[in-house]
Enzyme design. Sequence first.
Site, PDB file in Angstrom:
ATOM      1  CB  SER A   1      -1.012  -0.033   1.170  1.00  0.00           C
ATOM      2  OG  SER A   1      -0.118  -0.174   2.379  1.00  0.00           O
TER       3      SER A   1
ATOM      4  CG  HIS B   1      -4.318  -0.849  -1.608  1.00  0.00           C
ATOM      5  ND1 HIS B   1      -4.927   0.408  -1.782  1.00  0.00           N
ATOM      6  CD2 HIS B   1      -3.816  -1.147  -0.409  1.00  0.00           C
ATOM      7  CE1 HIS B   1      -4.875   0.694  -0.623  1.00  0.00           C
ATOM      8  NE2 HIS B   1      -4.151   0.033   0.280  1.00  0.00           N
TER       9      HIS B   1
ATOM     10  CE  LYS C   1      -7.554   0.466   2.078  1.00  0.00           C
ATOM     11  NZ  LYS C   1      -6.939  -0.479   2.865  1.00  0.00           N
TER      12      LYS C   1
HETATM   13  C1  LIG Z   1      -6.649  -0.477   4.246  1.00  0.00           C
HETATM   14  C2  LIG Z   1      -5.998  -1.935   4.270  1.00  0.00           C
HETATM   15  C3  LIG Z   1      -6.537  -2.828   5.365  1.00  0.00           C
HETATM   16  C4  LIG Z   1      -7.709  -2.559   6.138  1.00  0.00           C
HETATM   17  O1  LIG Z   1      -8.965  -2.436   5.568  1.00  0.00           O
HETATM   18  P1  LIG Z   1     -10.158  -1.582   6.306  1.00  0.00           P
HETATM   19  O2  LIG Z   1     -11.285  -2.092   5.719  1.00  0.00           O
HETATM   20  O3  LIG Z   1      -9.865  -0.094   5.923  1.00  0.00           O
HETATM   21  O4  LIG Z   1     -10.244  -2.003   7.745  1.00  0.00           O
HETATM   22  C5  LIG Z   1      -6.075  -4.026   5.168  1.00  0.00           C
HETATM   23  N1  LIG Z   1      -4.840  -4.386   4.723  1.00  0.00           N
HETATM   24  C6  LIG Z   1      -4.256  -3.426   3.731  1.00  0.00           C
HETATM   25  C7  LIG Z   1      -3.236  -3.963   3.038  1.00  0.00           C
HETATM   26  C8  LIG Z   1      -4.852  -2.333   3.330  1.00  0.00           C
HETATM   27  O5  LIG Z   1      -4.373  -1.454   2.760  1.00  0.00           O
END
Ligand SMILES: *Cc1c(COP(=O)(O)O)cnc(C)c1O
Length: 392
Positions: free
Chosen positions: A181, A209, A240
């Site tokens: 990320s 992602h 996301k």
């Molecule tokens: C954003 C993210 C999460 C967490 O997801 P949420 O639904 O926002 O709690 C987990 N792993 C990765 C790689 C992320 O980028």
Amino acid sequence: MTNHLEFLKDVIDDLKKENLFSELPLLSSQQQARVKINGKDVLTLSTNNYLGFANHPRLVEAAKRAMDKWGFGTGAVRQIAGTMDIHNEAEEVLAKFKGTDAALIFVAGIAANRGTIQALMGPEDAIISDELNHGSIIDGVRLTKSERKIFPHKDMEGLEKVLKETQNAKRRLVVTDGVFSMDGDIAPLDQITELTEKYDAILMVDDAHGDGVLGKQGRGIVDHFNVHGKVDIEMGTLSKAFACLGGYIAGTQELRDYMTNRARSFIFTTAHPMAITGAIIEAIKMVQDEPEHHKKLWENSNYFKEGLKDLGFNTGVSETPITPVIVGPSSKAAELSKRLFDNGIFVKPIVFPLVSKDTARVRNIVTAQHTREDLDFALETYTKIGKEMKLI
Ligand SMILES: *Cc1c(COP(=O)(O)O)cnc(C)c1O
């Protein structure tokens, strides 16, 4: 009364001195390409709203329909009385999208990672983790009593070495982000699956992602590498690209059954309101029947990334819409972000401890909602500020 929390002020002051203190930016508009943040109208390049679904009328309508039918709150945890037809339907739709037998939705991605790793791995086991894995994976690992092994980022020789060293563990779990990320690079899942097959280790991939971004119709990293059936646990988020809220795991029916009984972050928390669940179902449908968003996301992201590179910015090793502009010290990243904001672009600085101290950056994510004019405006602004700051 004594203020027992006085020490917090010292910590905050120290963070501020080092330019590491982060204020919460305040939006007073819908989440979209052009937003009002901290009272100013700007173009945002700082969301995970990849497909532009966050304020899409289809999602809003789906949420309303679900509320009309089911009401608002669930009033119970899933295990007691909070599971409604619509929750199971969302999990079925999701499993079908991911090409697995079953899926289970948690309240958030962070809960999915914490709960799944905690429930799966015991004291006689070993967890093998890429050094740049997301904080929620690290949290999950910390909740176990398993042996912990970190391998250098995407280093397959390093991974194999650790797999050899841990042959005596009862079970091994290899866990990796799919798309990293902070840098936007992709885990070599084809090679990782070969190693987990060879050394008989469980494989879990965090597709937070990758969903909506990689693979056919945005089905994610497993589809991107065509390694269907070789990843034991696909984890992802609905927060996301799908622009709702929630995390999930997808895999076998036994995986789902086990986690509904063992994952603490699933068991001890209330079920999602149906408005969210209705929107999740709609988002998964939309990514399939409106492929134009996925296409536009990649067109935009390639255009913008090439533009930044041609200007001479350091965008690191990005292969996805996540496009960092790496500047070095945290003070420089803070300054770049501030100057861009003053000129109408919102990008948050990303500094230690999210990245190492000498690779502070601003992280750009373009979405399907950005127009060509938006991107040209962003590139022009980057040119101006980049020259002023002698970054290019
Ligand atoms: C954003 C993210 C999460 C967490 O997801 P949420 O639904 O926002 O709690 C987990 N792993 C990765 C790689 C992320 O980028």
